[in-house]
Design a protein around this motif. Structure first.
Motif, PDB file in Angstrom:
ATOM      1  N   PHE A  22       0.828  -1.213   0.000  1.00 33.77           N
ATOM      2  CA  PHE A  22       0.000   0.000   0.000  1.00 33.77           C
ATOM      3  C   PHE A  22       0.865   1.268   0.000  1.00 33.77           C
ATOM      4  O   PHE A  22       1.877   1.339   0.709  1.00 33.77           O
ATOM      5  CB  PHE A  22      -0.901  -0.009   1.243  1.00 33.77           C
ATOM      6  CG  PHE A  22      -1.723   1.232   1.385  1.00 33.77           C
ATOM      7  CD1 PHE A  22      -2.819   1.463   0.553  1.00 33.77           C
ATOM      8  CD2 PHE A  22      -1.402   2.197   2.336  1.00 33.77           C
ATOM      9  CE1 PHE A  22      -3.580   2.620   0.673  1.00 33.77           C
ATOM     10  CE2 PHE A  22      -2.159   3.359   2.469  1.00 33.77           C
ATOM     11  CZ  PHE A  22      -3.254   3.572   1.631  1.00 33.77           C
ATOM     12  N   PHE A  23       0.447   2.256  -0.782  1.00 32.54           N
ATOM     13  CA  PHE A  23       1.120   3.563  -0.843  1.00 32.54           C
ATOM     14  C   PHE A  23       0.063   4.666  -0.865  1.00 32.54           C
ATOM     15  O   PHE A  23      -1.056   4.448  -1.344  1.00 32.54           O
ATOM     16  CB  PHE A  23       1.875   3.714  -2.168  1.00 32.54           C
ATOM     17  CG  PHE A  23       3.184   2.973  -2.262  1.00 32.54           C
ATOM     18  CD1 PHE A  23       4.385   3.617  -2.006  1.00 32.54           C
ATOM     19  CD2 PHE A  23       3.209   1.639  -2.658  1.00 32.54           C
ATOM     20  CE1 PHE A  23       5.598   2.955  -2.128  1.00 32.54           C
ATOM     21  CE2 PHE A  23       4.417   0.962  -2.772  1.00 32.54           C
ATOM     22  CZ  PHE A  23       5.612   1.619  -2.509  1.00 32.54           C
ATOM     23  N   TYR A  24       0.439   5.856  -0.411  1.00 38.88           N
ATOM     24  CA  TYR A  24      -0.401   7.018  -0.703  1.00 38.88           C
ATOM     25  C   TYR A  24       0.455   8.273  -0.778  1.00 38.88           C
ATOM     26  O   TYR A  24       1.587   8.305  -0.277  1.00 38.88           O
ATOM     27  CB  TYR A  24      -1.552   7.173   0.294  1.00 38.88           C
ATOM     28  CG  TYR A  24      -1.185   7.687   1.669  1.00 38.88           C
ATOM     29  CD1 TYR A  24      -0.531   6.879   2.591  1.00 38.88           C
ATOM     30  CD2 TYR A  24      -1.528   8.989   2.055  1.00 38.88           C
ATOM     31  CE1 TYR A  24      -0.227   7.354   3.864  1.00 38.88           C
ATOM     32  CE2 TYR A  24      -1.228   9.457   3.325  1.00 38.88           C
ATOM     33  CZ  TYR A  24      -0.577   8.636   4.216  1.00 38.88           C
ATOM     34  OH  TYR A  24      -0.273   9.097   5.472  1.00 38.88           O
ATOM     35  N   VAL A  25      -0.093   9.274  -1.453  1.00 37.20           N
ATOM     36  CA  VAL A  25       0.611  10.549  -1.603  1.00 37.20           C
ATOM     37  C   VAL A  25      -0.167  11.607  -0.850  1.00 37.20           C
ATOM     38  O   VAL A  25      -1.383  11.739  -1.022  1.00 37.20           O
ATOM     39  CB  VAL A  25       0.717  10.965  -3.095  1.00 37.20           C
ATOM     40  CG1 VAL A  25       1.478  12.287  -3.233  1.00 37.20           C
ATOM     41  CG2 VAL A  25       1.383   9.878  -3.917  1.00 37.20           C
ATOM     42  N   LYS A  26       0.554  12.324   0.028  1.00 41.07           N
ATOM     43  CA  LYS A  26      -0.061  13.447   0.748  1.00 41.07           C
ATOM     44  C   LYS A  26       0.763  14.686   0.455  1.00 41.07           C
ATOM     45  O   LYS A  26       1.981  14.684   0.658  1.00 41.07           O
ATOM     46  CB  LYS A  26      -0.060  13.161   2.257  1.00 41.07           C
ATOM     47  CG  LYS A  26      -0.749  14.238   3.068  1.00 41.07           C
ATOM     48  CD  LYS A  26      -0.623  14.023   4.559  1.00 41.07           C
ATOM     49  CE  LYS A  26       0.669  14.584   5.090  1.00 41.07           C
ATOM     50  NZ  LYS A  26       0.785  14.619   6.541  1.00 41.07           N
ATOM     51  N   LYS A  27       0.109  15.723  -0.051  1.00 42.93           N
ATOM     52  CA  LYS A  27       0.781  16.982  -0.405  1.00 42.93           C
ATOM     53  C   LYS A  27       2.062  16.722  -1.188  1.00 42.93           C
ATOM     54  O   LYS A  27       3.131  17.249  -0.868  1.00 42.93           O
ATOM     55  CB  LYS A  27       1.099  17.775   0.862  1.00 42.93           C
ATOM     56  CG  LYS A  27      -0.137  18.201   1.650  1.00 42.93           C
ATOM     57  CD  LYS A  27       0.296  19.046   2.830  1.00 42.93           C
ATOM     58  CE  LYS A  27      -0.865  19.468   3.686  1.00 42.93           C
ATOM     59  NZ  LYS A  27      -0.461  20.004   4.969  1.00 42.93           N
ATOM     60  N   GLY A  28       1.985  15.831  -2.156  1.00 44.30           N
ATOM     61  CA  GLY A  28       3.120  15.584  -3.058  1.00 44.30           C
ATOM     62  C   GLY A  28       4.189  14.646  -2.514  1.00 44.30           C
ATOM     63  O   GLY A  28       5.148  14.330  -3.212  1.00 44.30           O
ATOM     64  N   VAL A  29       4.039  14.195  -1.251  1.00 46.50           N
ATOM     65  CA  VAL A  29       5.049  13.308  -0.659  1.00 46.50           C
ATOM     66  C   VAL A  29       4.478  11.877  -0.598  1.00 46.50           C
ATOM     67  O   VAL A  29       3.305  11.692  -0.256  1.00 46.50           O
ATOM     68  CB  VAL A  29       5.435  13.790   0.766  1.00 46.50           C
ATOM     69  CG1 VAL A  29       6.415  12.813   1.418  1.00 46.50           C
ATOM     70  CG2 VAL A  29       6.028  15.195   0.699  1.00 46.50           C
ATOM     71  N   LEU A  30       5.340  10.903  -0.945  1.00 50.26           N
ATOM     72  CA  LEU A  30       4.881   9.520  -1.011  1.00 50.26           C
ATOM     73  C   LEU A  30       5.135   8.798   0.326  1.00 50.26           C
ATOM     74  O   LEU A  30       6.235   8.877   0.876  1.00 50.26           O
ATOM     75  CB  LEU A  30       5.649   8.804  -2.133  1.00 50.26           C
ATOM     76  CG  LEU A  30       5.271   7.368  -2.464  1.00 50.26           C
ATOM     77  CD1 LEU A  30       3.804   7.241  -2.857  1.00 50.26           C
ATOM     78  CD2 LEU A  30       6.154   6.834  -3.599  1.00 50.26           C
ATOM     79  N   TYR A  31       4.101   8.126   0.825  1.00 53.87           N
ATOM     80  CA  TYR A  31       4.216   7.371   2.090  1.00 53.87           C
ATOM     81  C   TYR A  31       3.838   5.909   1.862  1.00 53.87           C
ATOM     82  O   TYR A  31       2.921   5.615   1.082  1.00 53.87           O
ATOM     83  CB  TYR A  31       3.257   7.929   3.144  1.00 53.87           C
ATOM     84  CG  TYR A  31       3.585   9.340   3.557  1.00 53.87           C
ATOM     85  CD1 TYR A  31       4.481   9.586   4.600  1.00 53.87           C
ATOM     86  CD2 TYR A  31       3.016  10.416   2.891  1.00 53.87           C
ATOM     87  CE1 TYR A  31       4.792  10.884   4.977  1.00 53.87           C
ATOM     88  CE2 TYR A  31       3.322  11.718   3.264  1.00 53.87           C
ATOM     89  CZ  TYR A  31       4.215  11.950   4.302  1.00 53.87           C
ATOM     90  OH  TYR A  31       4.526  13.219   4.666  1.00 53.87           O
ATOM     91  N   THR A  32       4.520   5.041   2.564  1.00 55.36           N
ATOM     92  CA  THR A  32       4.148   3.614   2.555  1.00 55.36           C
ATOM     93  C   THR A  32       4.468   3.037   3.935  1.00 55.36           C
ATOM     94  O   THR A  32       5.419   3.498   4.589  1.00 55.36           O
ATOM     95  CB  THR A  32       4.871   2.841   1.429  1.00 55.36           C
ATOM     96  OG1 THR A  32       4.318   1.528   1.322  1.00 55.36           O
ATOM     97  CG2 THR A  32       6.374   2.717   1.657  1.00 55.36           C
TER      98      THR A  32
END
Ligand code: PLP
Ligand code: COI
Length: 368
Positions: free
Chosen positions: A253-263
């Motif tokens: 799973f990944f998501y992008v918040k305010k242009g930054v990628l988190y996993t």
């Protein structure tokens, strides 16, 4: 001239560290290829002509044997049916327009296979021999690799325990098998996903990081409940009261918040996805900031509620990059236009180029 060609191939293979696999090949008399519509491939339903088999007798492995695909017959007391010592891998071969075939990140899949086997007290395979053997297996069946617009050849190595006994002890005998399926695209539309706080896929100290058959069996009941509610997948969480995000049933799973990628940060209850690692590398190379960290369900819920999330997606060999356009947490449904978020659309294209060996990462390619 012929001698020179063979010699060149041999020296080239040695340079990248191959150890040649002892092998016998039993040729088919009639191929099933003519019966296959490569434009209508359902995942995992069409099988290529051959399988590759190797047996462990408790002391050592036999040689590899490539044989026509056929049913295997087993005693009803065979250990795997009762105690579930079973691990597998999933990897793909891709065909370029010029006919060359690339097996993507095969080394990494084989290394992970050994990690899974170790956790289930199953024997290790020799990675460089397995690499050579899988290469030969694919080479023999290069016509089974779909072209780029049709899909890829999904290769499934697996190992099962074969002792015939009802004693709950580790088996001495094992069978290693490789089969292959020409496949189209696993998910064609963005997913609807839910967090289900009642069930867990894996626990700390368990076997979540192994690609063990039992992990998938454990996920089916809650995944089916999610399906009945209209969702495609469950986003699993850890065993703490924070419900830290882990992964989906067959993808990271990944998501992008305010242009930054988190996993989610790797831990022993999550499968260390090879596509995950590829995407992290490509994202960093594209200049994106990437954080692997603990992410609680409450945290992503408040970020979604604040409209800060640009994109949600899942990664895997079968799934590639699959967008998640809807995520349900605690009866609240959040919608995100993930599939139109340009930086990840670009990474998805870059990932595709990598699989076809078109990016600057030759260390990931095994050419056939
Ligand atoms: N997580 C699970 C549970 C999987 O089954 C898969 C698929 O292999 C993944 C993650 C993604 O791993 P990979 O990218 O190595 O295919
Ligand atoms: C893969 O992506 O290789 C997987 O293992 C998914 C599979 C369970 C369908």
């Amino acid at each position: 001239m012929l001698f020179l060609t063979i010699w060149l191939e041999v020296t080239e293979d040695r340079r990248i560290g191959y150890n040649f696999a002892p092998m016998k090949i039993n040729q088919i008399t009639d191929s099933n290829l003519k019966d296959v519509d490569f434009n209508q491939l359902d995942f995992g339903k069409t099988f290529s002509d051959y399988m590759m088999v190797m047996d462990h007798d408790g002391h050592s492995w036999s040689e590899y044997s490539i044989e026509p695909l056929k049913e295997l017959s087993f005693h009803p007391a065979m250990s795997v049916f009762h105690y579930g010592q079973a691990v597998f891998e999933g990897l793909k071969a891709y065909k370029l327009d010029n006919g060359k075939v690339n097996i993507f990140r095969l080394h990494d899949n084989l290394k992970r296979f050994n990690k899974s086997a170790e956790r289930l007290l199953m024997p290790q395979i020799d990675v460089s021999q397995a690499l050579d053997a899988v290469k030969k297996f694919v080479e023999l069946q290069r016509e089974w690799v779909p072209n780029r617009s049709q899909g890829s050849l999904y290769v499934r190595p697996f190992m099962i325990s074969t002792d015939n006994t009802l004693r709950a002890v580790p088996s001495k005998g094992y069978k290693f098998v490789v089969i292959a399926c020409p496949v189209g695209f696993y998910y064609s539309v963005p997913l609807r996903v839910m967090i289900n706080k009642q069930y867990r896929r894996a626990a700390t100290g368990g076997i979540g990081y192994a690609k063990a058959a039992g992990n998938y069996a454990a996920s089916f009941y809650p995944s089916n409940q999610a399906k009945e509610l209209g969702f495609d997948q469950v986003l699993w969480t850890d065993i703490t009261d924070d419900f830290k995000l882990e992964e989906l049933g067959s993808a990271n799973f990944f998501y992008v918040k305010k242009g930054v990628l988190y996993t989610p940060k790797m831990r022993d209850s999550i499968l260390n996805g090879i596509t995950r690692n590829t995407v992290i590398t490509l994202a960093r190379e594209s200049g994106m900031e990437v954080y692997e960290e603990a992410i609680s369900a409450d945290r992503i819920k408040s970020e979604l509620a604040a409209g800060e999330v640009d994109c949600l997606f899942a990664t895997g060999t079968a799934a590639a990059v699959t967008y998640i356009n809807e995520l349900m947490i605690d009866d609240q449904l959040f919608k995100v236009n993930s599939d139109t978020y340009a930086p990840i659309v670009q990474i998805k294209l870059d990932l595709d180029d990598c699989k076809f060996g078109l990016k600057n990462h030759d260390e990931w390619n095994v050419w056939v």
